[in-house]
Design a protein around this motif. Structure first.
Motif, PDB file in Angstrom:
ATOM      1  N   ALA A  30       0.831  -1.207   0.000  1.00  0.00           N
ATOM      2  CA  ALA A  30       0.000   0.000   0.000  1.00  0.00           C
ATOM      3  C   ALA A  30       0.863   1.253   0.000  1.00  0.00           C
ATOM      4  CB  ALA A  30      -0.938  -0.003   1.205  1.00  0.00           C
ATOM      5  N   ALA A  31       1.934   1.230   0.800  1.00  0.00           N
ATOM      6  CA  ALA A  31       2.793   2.413   0.906  1.00  0.00           C
ATOM      7  C   ALA A  31       3.510   2.711  -0.409  1.00  0.00           C
ATOM      8  CB  ALA A  31       3.803   2.225   2.035  1.00  0.00           C
ATOM      9  N   ARG A  32       3.658   1.711  -1.271  1.00  0.00           N
ATOM     10  CA  ARG A  32       4.241   1.951  -2.596  1.00  0.00           C
ATOM     11  C   ARG A  32       3.258   2.675  -3.514  1.00  0.00           C
ATOM     12  NH1 ARG A  32       6.736  -4.098  -3.786  1.00  0.00           N
ATOM     13  NH2 ARG A  32       8.183  -4.182  -2.004  1.00  0.00           N
ATOM     14  N   LEU A  33       1.965   2.541  -3.211  1.00  0.00           N
ATOM     15  CA  LEU A  33       0.936   3.129  -4.066  1.00  0.00           C
ATOM     16  C   LEU A  33       0.603   4.561  -3.685  1.00  0.00           C
ATOM     17  CD1 LEU A  33      -1.494   0.072  -4.206  1.00  0.00           C
ATOM     18  CD2 LEU A  33       0.034   0.840  -6.028  1.00  0.00           C
ATOM     19  N   ALA A  34       0.650   4.862  -2.379  1.00  0.00           N
ATOM     20  CA  ALA A  34       0.287   6.204  -1.908  1.00  0.00           C
ATOM     21  C   ALA A  34       0.777   6.383  -0.481  1.00  0.00           C
ATOM     22  CB  ALA A  34      -1.232   6.396  -1.959  1.00  0.00           C
ATOM     23  N   PRO A  35       1.094   7.609  -0.074  1.00  0.00           N
ATOM     24  CA  PRO A  35       1.418   7.855   1.331  1.00  0.00           C
ATOM     25  C   PRO A  35       0.221   7.482   2.210  1.00  0.00           C
ATOM     26  CG  PRO A  35       1.967   9.753  -0.029  1.00  0.00           C
ATOM     27  CD  PRO A  35       1.154   8.842  -0.894  1.00  0.00           C
ATOM     28  N   LEU A  36       0.495   6.850   3.340  1.00  0.00           N
ATOM     29  CA  LEU A  36      -0.585   6.376   4.204  1.00  0.00           C
ATOM     30  C   LEU A  36      -1.034   7.473   5.161  1.00  0.00           C
ATOM     31  CD1 LEU A  36       0.620   2.728   4.907  1.00  0.00           C
ATOM     32  CD2 LEU A  36      -0.772   3.614   3.023  1.00  0.00           C
ATOM     33  N   ARG A  37      -1.384   8.610   4.602  1.00  0.00           N
ATOM     34  CA  ARG A  37      -1.895   9.736   5.387  1.00  0.00           C
ATOM     35  C   ARG A  37      -3.419   9.649   5.438  1.00  0.00           C
ATOM     36  NH1 ARG A  37       2.352  12.614   2.560  1.00  0.00           N
ATOM     37  NH2 ARG A  37       0.844  13.253   0.963  1.00  0.00           N
ATOM     38  N   THR A  38      -3.973   9.614   6.643  1.00  0.00           N
ATOM     39  CA  THR A  38      -5.404   9.425   6.788  1.00  0.00           C
ATOM     40  C   THR A  38      -5.871   9.951   8.134  1.00  0.00           C
ATOM     41  OG1 THR A  38      -7.180   7.766   6.776  1.00  0.00           O
ATOM     42  CG2 THR A  38      -5.071   7.091   7.733  1.00  0.00           C
ATOM     43  N   GLN A  39      -7.132  10.334   8.182  1.00  0.00           N
ATOM     44  CA  GLN A  39      -7.772  10.702   9.439  1.00  0.00           C
ATOM     45  C   GLN A  39      -8.562   9.528  10.013  1.00  0.00           C
ATOM     46  OE1 GLN A  39      -7.237  13.755  10.943  1.00  0.00           O
ATOM     47  NE2 GLN A  39      -5.757  13.897   9.256  1.00  0.00           N
ATOM     48  N   ALA A  40      -8.538   8.403   9.335  1.00  0.00           N
ATOM     49  CA  ALA A  40      -9.292   7.229   9.764  1.00  0.00           C
ATOM     50  C   ALA A  40      -8.666   6.603  11.013  1.00  0.00           C
ATOM     51  CB  ALA A  40      -9.325   6.195   8.643  1.00  0.00           C
ATOM     52  N   THR A  41      -9.466   5.813  11.721  1.00  0.00           N
ATOM     53  CA  THR A  41      -8.942   4.930  12.752  1.00  0.00           C
ATOM     54  C   THR A  41      -8.362   3.714  12.043  1.00  0.00           C
ATOM     55  OG1 THR A  41     -10.647   5.645  14.299  1.00  0.00           O
ATOM     56  CG2 THR A  41      -9.501   3.589  14.810  1.00  0.00           C
ATOM     57  N   VAL A  42      -7.107   3.400  12.341  1.00  0.00           N
ATOM     58  CA  VAL A  42      -6.397   2.363  11.595  1.00  0.00           C
ATOM     59  C   VAL A  42      -6.191   1.139  12.484  1.00  0.00           C
ATOM     60  CG1 VAL A  42      -4.316   1.799  10.290  1.00  0.00           C
ATOM     61  CG2 VAL A  42      -5.246   4.127  10.209  1.00  0.00           C
ATOM     62  N   GLY A  98      -8.843 -12.261  16.860  1.00  0.00           N
ATOM     63  CA  GLY A  98      -8.350 -11.382  17.914  1.00  0.00           C
ATOM     64  C   GLY A  98      -8.660  -9.932  17.629  1.00  0.00           C
ATOM     65  N   LEU A  99      -8.492  -9.502  16.380  1.00  0.00           N
ATOM     66  CA  LEU A  99      -8.799  -8.119  16.026  1.00  0.00           C
ATOM     67  C   LEU A  99     -10.286  -7.831  16.162  1.00  0.00           C
ATOM     68  CD1 LEU A  99      -7.788  -5.405  14.925  1.00  0.00           C
ATOM     69  CD2 LEU A  99      -8.262  -6.268  12.630  1.00  0.00           C
ATOM     70  N   LEU A 100     -11.119  -8.775  15.758  1.00  0.00           N
ATOM     71  CA  LEU A 100     -12.570  -8.563  15.797  1.00  0.00           C
ATOM     72  C   LEU A 100     -13.112  -8.442  17.210  1.00  0.00           C
ATOM     73  CD1 LEU A 100     -13.512 -10.981  12.902  1.00  0.00           C
ATOM     74  CD2 LEU A 100     -13.879  -8.495  12.926  1.00  0.00           C
ATOM     75  N   ASP A 101     -12.317  -8.817  18.211  1.00  0.00           N
ATOM     76  CA  ASP A 101     -12.720  -8.626  19.606  1.00  0.00           C
ATOM     77  C   ASP A 101     -12.573  -7.174  20.057  1.00  0.00           C
ATOM     78  OD1 ASP A 101     -13.465 -11.238  20.081  1.00  0.00           O
ATOM     79  OD2 ASP A 101     -11.497 -11.842  20.854  1.00  0.00           O
ATOM     80  N   HIS A 102     -11.937  -6.328  19.246  1.00  0.00           N
ATOM     81  CA  HIS A 102     -11.738  -4.932  19.648  1.00  0.00           C
ATOM     82  C   HIS A 102     -13.095  -4.241  19.770  1.00  0.00           C
ATOM     83  CE1 HIS A 102     -10.337  -0.813  19.848  1.00  0.00           C
ATOM     84  NE2 HIS A 102      -9.103  -1.279  20.012  1.00  0.00           N
ATOM     85  N   PRO A 103     -13.331  -3.536  20.861  1.00  0.00           N
ATOM     86  CA  PRO A 103     -14.652  -2.917  21.069  1.00  0.00           C
ATOM     87  C   PRO A 103     -15.053  -1.920  19.984  1.00  0.00           C
ATOM     88  CG  PRO A 103     -13.063  -2.195  22.747  1.00  0.00           C
ATOM     89  CD  PRO A 103     -12.444  -3.344  22.029  1.00  0.00           C
ATOM     90  N   LEU A 104     -14.099  -1.267  19.359  1.00  0.00           N
ATOM     91  CA  LEU A 104     -14.438  -0.296  18.313  1.00  0.00           C
ATOM     92  C   LEU A 104     -14.932  -0.960  17.033  1.00  0.00           C
ATOM     93  CD1 LEU A 104     -11.609   2.402  18.633  1.00  0.00           C
ATOM     94  CD2 LEU A 104     -13.960   2.486  19.490  1.00  0.00           C
ATOM     95  N   LEU A 105     -14.804  -2.278  16.960  1.00  0.00           N
ATOM     96  CA  LEU A 105     -15.305  -3.001  15.797  1.00  0.00           C
ATOM     97  C   LEU A 105     -16.584  -3.781  16.096  1.00  0.00           C
ATOM     98  CD1 LEU A 105     -11.956  -4.398  14.319  1.00  0.00           C
ATOM     99  CD2 LEU A 105     -13.297  -2.439  13.513  1.00  0.00           C
ATOM    100  N   ALA A 106     -17.145  -3.567  17.273  1.00  0.00           N
ATOM    101  CA  ALA A 106     -18.325  -4.336  17.681  1.00  0.00           C
ATOM    102  C   ALA A 106     -19.582  -3.902  16.942  1.00  0.00           C
ATOM    103  CB  ALA A 106     -18.528  -4.219  19.189  1.00  0.00           C
TER     104      ALA A 106
END
Length: 256
Positions: free
Chosen positions: A82-94, A124-132
């Protein structure tokens, strides 16, 4: 006070042969770590990684995704391509599927990626509360085609407005004679590190029968219960479970 050696607290491998199945071109750091712990690394890439065929379309898709609410990177390779395609600048939660992916994101300027601290996989990632609860949230899943589809299905079930951005593709490796030759005389205490079911399948399907039989005689060190069961089904009679797919956890299990 005498300073301790940086590897003093790390389990030693005492000359044990360790087969590294990471994708082509990505196993050198792990091989170096094996040598530093007193082991003998054997590089046997079980996947090849390539950019997608239509690079311009991939770049456009990634740039659009960087404006979404949440980004989920599935692997260190996903970050690298991804970093080869574009700078990973974002306001998103990553989010990162594991700590290795989180480290790759930080190297490319993402300051605070969220990743599971215990189970280093999709579940394990899907257990994160922000993804509930994701109803109406714009979520981009950034990785490669294929895979188990657990993230894809679960994020959609939780209401995400989901887009998938494929920034690379996986394929069969091209083994050379030296790879096959290295498998002919593996010691009985050899460990083979497994962190991908697709890679395990490539080894089973692609290696010559004699080489595959020799490899199956090694101890399989699996990064998850799911992969440990896959190794048993593939014919490994000795299987050891590592705490995660992180290099330190795989090598700790190999040394055990």
């Amino acid at each position: 006070m005498t300073a301790s050696h940086p590897n003093a607290a790390k389990p030693a491998l005492h000359g044990r042969t360790v087969v590294i199945t990471r994708p082509s071109g990505t196993g050198s750091a792990l091989a170096r770590e094996v040598r530093e712990r007193g082991g003998m690394p054997v590089l046997l890439p079980a996947l090849s990684l390539h950019a997608m065929d239509d690079v311009a379309s991939c770049a456009d898709a990634l740039k659009a995704a960087l404006g979404d609410d949440l980004l989920v990177f599935t692997s260190p390779a996903a970050v690298r391509f991804a970093a080869r395609l574009a700078p990973l600048r974002t306001q998103a939660t990553v989010f990162a599927v594991g700590q290795g992916t989180a480290r790759a994101l930080r190297r490319h300027g993402v300051k605070a990626p969220l990743a599971p601290s215990l189970r280093q996989d999709s579940e394990g990632l899907l257990d994160h509360p922000l993804l509930a609860e994701l109803h109406g949230r714009r979520v981009a899943l950034i990785g490669a085609p294929g895979g188990r589809g657990v993230l894809r299905a679960t994020l959609a079930e939780r209401g995400a407005c989901l887009r998938e951005v494929h920034v690379y593709q996986r394929g069969m490796p091209r083994w050379q004679a030296r790879h096959i030759e290295a498998l002919k005389h593996l010691p009985i205490d050899t460990c083979v590190l497994l962190s991908s079911a697709e890679a395990l399948g490539n080894l089973q399907q692609g290696l010559p029968a004699a080489a595959w039989a020799q490899l199956r005689g090694a101890m399989a060190v699996a990064s998850s219960e799911r992969l440990a069961e896959a190794a048993r089904r593939a014919g490994f009679s000795r299987v050891r479970l590592a705490a995660s797919a992180l290099s330190a956890d795989l090598l700790a299990a190999a040394a055990g």
